[in-house]
Design an enzyme around this catalytic site. Structure first.
Site, PDB file in Angstrom:
ATOM      1  N   HIS A   6       0.889  -1.235  -0.030  1.00 56.13           N
ATOM      2  CA  HIS A   6      -0.123   0.017   0.018  1.00 56.13           C
ATOM      3  C   HIS A   6       0.702   1.380   0.054  1.00 56.13           C
ATOM      4  O   HIS A   6       1.835   1.537   1.060  1.00 56.13           O
ATOM      5  CB  HIS A   6      -0.783  -0.121   1.319  1.00 56.13           C
ATOM      6  CG  HIS A   6      -1.813   0.962   1.245  1.00 56.13           C
ATOM      7  ND1 HIS A   6      -1.732   1.917   2.283  1.00 56.13           N
ATOM      8  CD2 HIS A   6      -3.065   1.485   0.572  1.00 56.13           C
ATOM      9  CE1 HIS A   6      -2.861   2.959   2.185  1.00 56.13           C
ATOM     10  NE2 HIS A   6      -3.215   2.586   1.175  1.00 56.13           N
TER      11      HIS A   6
ATOM     12  N   GLU B 158       1.401  -0.473  -4.996  1.00 48.75           N
ATOM     13  CA  GLU B 158       0.376   0.452  -5.448  1.00 48.75           C
ATOM     14  C   GLU B 158       0.389   1.938  -5.259  1.00 48.75           C
ATOM     15  O   GLU B 158       0.970   2.827  -4.751  1.00 48.75           O
ATOM     16  CB  GLU B 158      -0.725   0.073  -4.213  1.00 48.75           C
ATOM     17  CG  GLU B 158      -2.069   1.211  -4.597  1.00 48.75           C
ATOM     18  CD  GLU B 158      -2.679   1.865  -3.255  1.00 48.75           C
ATOM     19  OE1 GLU B 158      -3.867   2.229  -3.548  1.00 48.75           O
ATOM     20  OE2 GLU B 158      -1.867   2.166  -2.349  1.00 48.75           O
TER      21      GLU B 158
ATOM     22  N   ASP C 173      -0.737   5.675  -6.080  1.00 46.63           N
ATOM     23  CA  ASP C 173      -2.185   6.535  -6.398  1.00 46.63           C
ATOM     24  C   ASP C 173      -1.562   7.511  -7.471  1.00 46.63           C
ATOM     25  O   ASP C 173      -0.595   8.189  -7.246  1.00 46.63           O
ATOM     26  CB  ASP C 173      -2.576   7.258  -5.165  1.00 46.63           C
ATOM     27  CG  ASP C 173      -3.088   6.269  -3.944  1.00 46.63           C
ATOM     28  OD1 ASP C 173      -3.502   5.180  -4.385  1.00 46.63           O
ATOM     29  OD2 ASP C 173      -2.984   6.618  -2.957  1.00 46.63           O
TER      30      ASP C 173
ATOM     31  N   HIS D 174      -1.023  10.369  -2.794  1.00 47.74           N
ATOM     32  CA  HIS D 174      -2.172   9.876  -2.273  1.00 47.74           C
ATOM     33  C   HIS D 174      -3.123  10.998  -2.515  1.00 47.74           C
ATOM     34  O   HIS D 174      -4.371  10.661  -2.663  1.00 47.74           O
ATOM     35  CB  HIS D 174      -2.081   9.697  -0.913  1.00 47.74           C
ATOM     36  CG  HIS D 174      -3.564   9.331  -0.259  1.00 47.74           C
ATOM     37  ND1 HIS D 174      -4.129   8.241  -0.611  1.00 47.74           N
ATOM     38  CD2 HIS D 174      -4.238   9.796   0.827  1.00 47.74           C
ATOM     39  CE1 HIS D 174      -5.252   7.968   0.167  1.00 47.74           C
ATOM     40  NE2 HIS D 174      -5.187   9.127   0.998  1.00 47.74           N
TER      41      HIS D 174
ATOM     42  N   GLU E 108      -4.283   3.540  -8.817  1.00 46.99           N
ATOM     43  CA  GLU E 108      -5.585   4.007  -8.469  1.00 46.99           C
ATOM     44  C   GLU E 108      -5.757   5.448  -9.100  1.00 46.99           C
ATOM     45  O   GLU E 108      -4.810   6.493  -9.064  1.00 46.99           O
ATOM     46  CB  GLU E 108      -5.672   4.371  -7.175  1.00 46.99           C
ATOM     47  CG  GLU E 108      -7.104   4.966  -6.811  1.00 46.99           C
ATOM     48  CD  GLU E 108      -7.193   5.258  -5.394  1.00 46.99           C
ATOM     49  OE1 GLU E 108      -8.275   5.805  -4.934  1.00 46.99           O
ATOM     50  OE2 GLU E 108      -6.425   4.716  -4.378  1.00 46.99           O
TER      51      GLU E 108
END
Length: 374
Positions: free
Chosen positions: A40, A67, A69, A82, A176
């Site tokens: 994460h 991951e 973002d 983020h 993401e």
């Protein structure tokens, strides 16, 4: 379950690598059989989040997937943060020449003040340096403040590719799209930019599995239409906040529906029409009781599996501050508690999840492999 103590972590991790080979050996993830350890924002419990150092640490510690973002710069590059407001994760507020960039904006209905990526070119973003987002919980990470650049998606793909060659494991990616409706509204839509960057390298275009995630539904449906069957290694994941929360695009459309509506049996079949999995808030799977202890699982996992969807909940963190009350140690909120995190993760594994987001992939790796052997 035999407890894994802090002092034994390096030795235990080495044993896991030698026994299990640490996750995927390469190629596309074609089934739900492998439990995925998803780094994460990298290994954000150990390095400032969304930096190449954090992603590298996650891979070294056994993550199957990393991951990023993604938000956009003024000139249209995708970078890993983020949020598009970056005063909490970079030193932008300390740079005098950027003082006049501070502004107020409405992002998905929330009033925010600060510095926003869409007001900076990539060259200007590269002048910034990352810092720890939650120093009160992760004081050790502050030693890295000011050391690392903000990476682009292209640089993250290159890192995954090089680390795959180094480790002999295919490192998969879980990008993401952050605030896609907002970025579309200001002329910087994320979807085509994401697909273009992914298709520029054979590694991300064909070799690694790419899990594309979003809290919105409309942009995932758009991506599904764009890719069709051309990229079988691209998997779309519907993120889900608390059941009472509405997806941002539902709010924009005037809908009263919530994530809870998507978590029902019928809702999961609706999601399955455009996505391959769901990424729910972990308490939607196992709620906590009035004392903060883990309760009984809901029907979310079974509803998703009935519709053929993977389930990857978020976020599992190693500090007391983030653990259920019955798993906290006697330490302070910032105290690392590997035993508690292993137990928490394995409770969710028993509930049938297919993978999970964790800030500490080393502990996540141990939880998965000791669960498999138990």
């Amino acid at each position: 379950m035999n407890p894994i103590h802090i002092l034994s972590l390096p030795l235990a991790l080495a044993a896991v690598f030698s026994i299990s080979g640490c996750g995927s050996g390469g190629g596309e993830l074609s089934s739900n059989k492998q439990i995925l350890v998803i780094g994460h924002r990298g290994a954000s419990a150990l390095r400032p989040e969304h930096t190449l150092a954090s992603y590298t640490k996650a891979i070294e510690d056994g993550a199957d997937v990393i991951e990023p973002d993604l938000v956009a710069t003024k000139d249209g590059f995708l970078i890993a943060r983020h949020e598009n407001e970056i005063s909490g994760t970079t030193n932008v507020a300390a740079i005098a020449k950027f003082a006049d960039r501070k502004t107020k904006k409405m992002i998905d209905g929330n009033a925010l003040e600060g510095w926003f990526t869409e007001d900076f070119t990539l060259a200007e973003i590269k002048e910034l340096r990352a810092k720890e987002r939650i120093p009160q919980i992760r004081p050790n990470n502050t030693q890295y403040d000011g050391q690392f650049e903000v990476p682009t998606l292209t640089e993250i793909i290159a890192l995954a590719k090089s680390m795959s060659a180094k480790t002999g494991r295919t490192i998969h990616l879980y990008p993401e799209t952050k605030h896609p409706s907002y970025f579309q509204s200001i002329g910087l839509p994320l979807e085509d930019r994401l697909l273009t960057v992914l298709e520029q390298d054979d590694y991300s275009a064909k070799r690694a599995t790419i899990f594309i995630q979003s809290f919105e539904t409309a942009n995932l449906k758009s991506i599904r239409t764009k890719i069709g069957k051309s990229h079988p290694n691209y998997q779309l994941i519907q993120l889900m906040d608390d059941a009472k929360v509405q997806p941002p695009d539902f709010v924009l459309a005037g809908s009263k529906r919530t994530y809870g509506d998507l978590m029902t049996a019928a809702g999961m079949w609706e999601v399955a029409a455009y996505a391959d999995g769901v990424g729910p808030y972990k308490l939607s799977i196992i709620p906590q009781d009035s004392k903060g202890n883990l309760g009984k699982p809901t029907a979310l996992v079974s509803n998703a599996h009935e519709a053929g969807l993977r389930v990857h909940p978020y976020t599992f963190r190693p500090e007391n501050n983030f653990l259920p009350a019955d798993l906290k140690s006697n330490g302070l909120p910032a105290t690392r508690n590997p035993d508690g995190l292993v137990t928490e993760i394995q409770t969710y594994l028993k509930a049938g999840i297919d993978g999970f987001f964790t800030d500490d992939p080393a502990i996540g790796r141990l939880a998965v492999d000791s669960f498999k052997r138990s």
